[in-house]
Scaffold this motif. Sequence first.
Motif, PDB file in Angstrom:
ATOM      1  N   THR A  36       3.981 -45.492 -41.530  1.00  0.00           N
ATOM      2  CA  THR A  36       4.464 -44.925 -42.796  1.00  0.00           C
ATOM      3  C   THR A  36       5.934 -45.300 -42.948  1.00  0.00           C
ATOM      4  O   THR A  36       6.830 -44.513 -42.627  1.00  0.00           O
ATOM      5  CB  THR A  36       4.309 -43.391 -42.829  1.00  0.00           C
ATOM      6  OG1 THR A  36       2.982 -43.035 -42.439  1.00  0.00           O
ATOM      7  CG2 THR A  36       4.580 -42.848 -44.228  1.00  0.00           C
ATOM      8  N   PRO A  37       6.218 -46.510 -43.449  1.00  0.00           N
ATOM      9  CA  PRO A  37       7.617 -46.946 -43.559  1.00  0.00           C
ATOM     10  C   PRO A  37       8.309 -46.357 -44.787  1.00  0.00           C
ATOM     11  O   PRO A  37       8.641 -47.058 -45.747  1.00  0.00           O
ATOM     12  CB  PRO A  37       7.486 -48.463 -43.660  1.00  0.00           C
ATOM     13  CG  PRO A  37       6.170 -48.684 -44.321  1.00  0.00           C
ATOM     14  CD  PRO A  37       5.276 -47.571 -43.844  1.00  0.00           C
ATOM     15  N   ARG A  38       8.544 -45.068 -44.764  1.00  0.00           N
ATOM     16  CA  ARG A  38       9.137 -44.369 -45.897  1.00  0.00           C
ATOM     17  C   ARG A  38      10.210 -43.418 -45.393  1.00  0.00           C
ATOM     18  O   ARG A  38      10.033 -42.741 -44.376  1.00  0.00           O
ATOM     19  CB  ARG A  38       8.069 -43.609 -46.681  1.00  0.00           C
ATOM     20  CG  ARG A  38       8.590 -42.866 -47.904  1.00  0.00           C
ATOM     21  CD  ARG A  38       7.482 -42.072 -48.583  1.00  0.00           C
ATOM     22  NE  ARG A  38       6.458 -42.933 -49.133  1.00  0.00           N
ATOM     23  CZ  ARG A  38       6.517 -43.506 -50.329  1.00  0.00           C
ATOM     24  NH1 ARG A  38       7.567 -43.294 -51.116  1.00  0.00           N
ATOM     25  NH2 ARG A  38       5.547 -44.270 -50.761  1.00  0.00           N
ATOM     26  N   ALA A  39      11.330 -43.377 -46.077  1.00  0.00           N
ATOM     27  CA  ALA A  39      12.413 -42.479 -45.703  1.00  0.00           C
ATOM     28  C   ALA A  39      11.921 -41.037 -45.698  1.00  0.00           C
ATOM     29  O   ALA A  39      11.151 -40.626 -46.575  1.00  0.00           O
ATOM     30  CB  ALA A  39      13.585 -42.629 -46.665  1.00  0.00           C
ATOM     31  N   LEU A  40      12.338 -40.286 -44.685  1.00  0.00           N
ATOM     32  CA  LEU A  40      12.025 -38.873 -44.495  1.00  0.00           C
ATOM     33  C   LEU A  40      10.545 -38.618 -44.203  1.00  0.00           C
ATOM     34  O   LEU A  40      10.097 -37.466 -44.209  1.00  0.00           O
ATOM     35  CB  LEU A  40      12.458 -38.034 -45.711  1.00  0.00           C
ATOM     36  CG  LEU A  40      13.966 -38.028 -46.012  1.00  0.00           C
ATOM     37  CD1 LEU A  40      14.248 -37.152 -47.224  1.00  0.00           C
ATOM     38  CD2 LEU A  40      14.765 -37.557 -44.817  1.00  0.00           C
ATOM     39  N   ALA A  41       9.786 -39.682 -43.931  1.00  0.00           N
ATOM     40  CA  ALA A  41       8.389 -39.486 -43.553  1.00  0.00           C
ATOM     41  C   ALA A  41       8.326 -38.791 -42.196  1.00  0.00           C
ATOM     42  O   ALA A  41       9.151 -39.029 -41.321  1.00  0.00           O
ATOM     43  CB  ALA A  41       7.656 -40.825 -43.507  1.00  0.00           C
ATOM     44  N   GLU A  42       7.347 -37.920 -42.012  1.00  0.00           N
ATOM     45  CA  GLU A  42       7.219 -37.143 -40.785  1.00  0.00           C
ATOM     46  C   GLU A  42       6.065 -37.642 -39.931  1.00  0.00           C
ATOM     47  O   GLU A  42       5.093 -38.199 -40.434  1.00  0.00           O
ATOM     48  CB  GLU A  42       7.022 -35.659 -41.113  1.00  0.00           C
ATOM     49  CG  GLU A  42       8.196 -35.040 -41.851  1.00  0.00           C
ATOM     50  CD  GLU A  42       7.998 -33.547 -42.077  1.00  0.00           C
ATOM     51  OE1 GLU A  42       7.005 -33.003 -41.558  1.00  0.00           O
ATOM     52  OE2 GLU A  42       8.822 -32.935 -42.777  1.00  0.00           O
TER      53      GLU A  42
END
Length: 245
Positions: A36-42
């Motif tokens: 999940t290459p997304r900022a703030l992804a957990e």
Amino acid sequence: MVRAGRRAALAGAAALTAVLALAAPAAAHAEVEADTPRALAENVTLSFVSEAESGTAGFTELRVVLPEGIAPGDVRLGEAPKGWRLTATGDGYRIAGPALKAGVDAEHTIRVRQLPDAKEIAFKTVETYSDGEVSRWIELPGGAAEPEQPAPVLKLKPAAPGATTGPTGTPTPTPSPTPSPTPSATEPDATATATGTATEADAARPDDNSSTGVVISAVLAAVALLLAGGWWLAKRRGTTPPSQG
């Protein structure tokens, strides 16, 4: 003749250049990817690959410096070469174990509690081989010239709407249902067996209280009959007149 000689020389030079280019080993490098290459992804899984560049020695250790926004306590080891273990350091982590075979890439995954709010993050990596050779992939991109030993860089998509930064230091546990214990197919449930056995035994055993009640009732009835017979005989004798001689 002169032109033919020049053409032959040029053709030979081109062929030699092609052979040398094919013979030269491909430049090794280190890479990182995310599920999940997304900022703030957990709870993101990061996959790392360190390509082998030695033909005589194998990897024994990798040192990874975490980017700002990811603490060593936010990381848990996923998959790794057999026998390799992860140890947290002041600025990242160290993963090491038995030496891999020469020419075998070192691959491992980690699970990160949350990615930082950034456009891209770099993971400086230092690789150590079994012969003591050290390869440092720590150069960051920037400037006109491309770095010769670039650090693995992960580009991130913008954060999802409503995403926020949580506390660092403790990975967010992944919820998983706890399965209820299931009795083995070959072993019957002990409670059920005990209950069933007791029930069957009770059903097969005669009722002691019922038997005792029947006996007492029969005795009382017999006594009552005897008393009644005695009373009748006594009454009859009392009312019969004496015979005259």
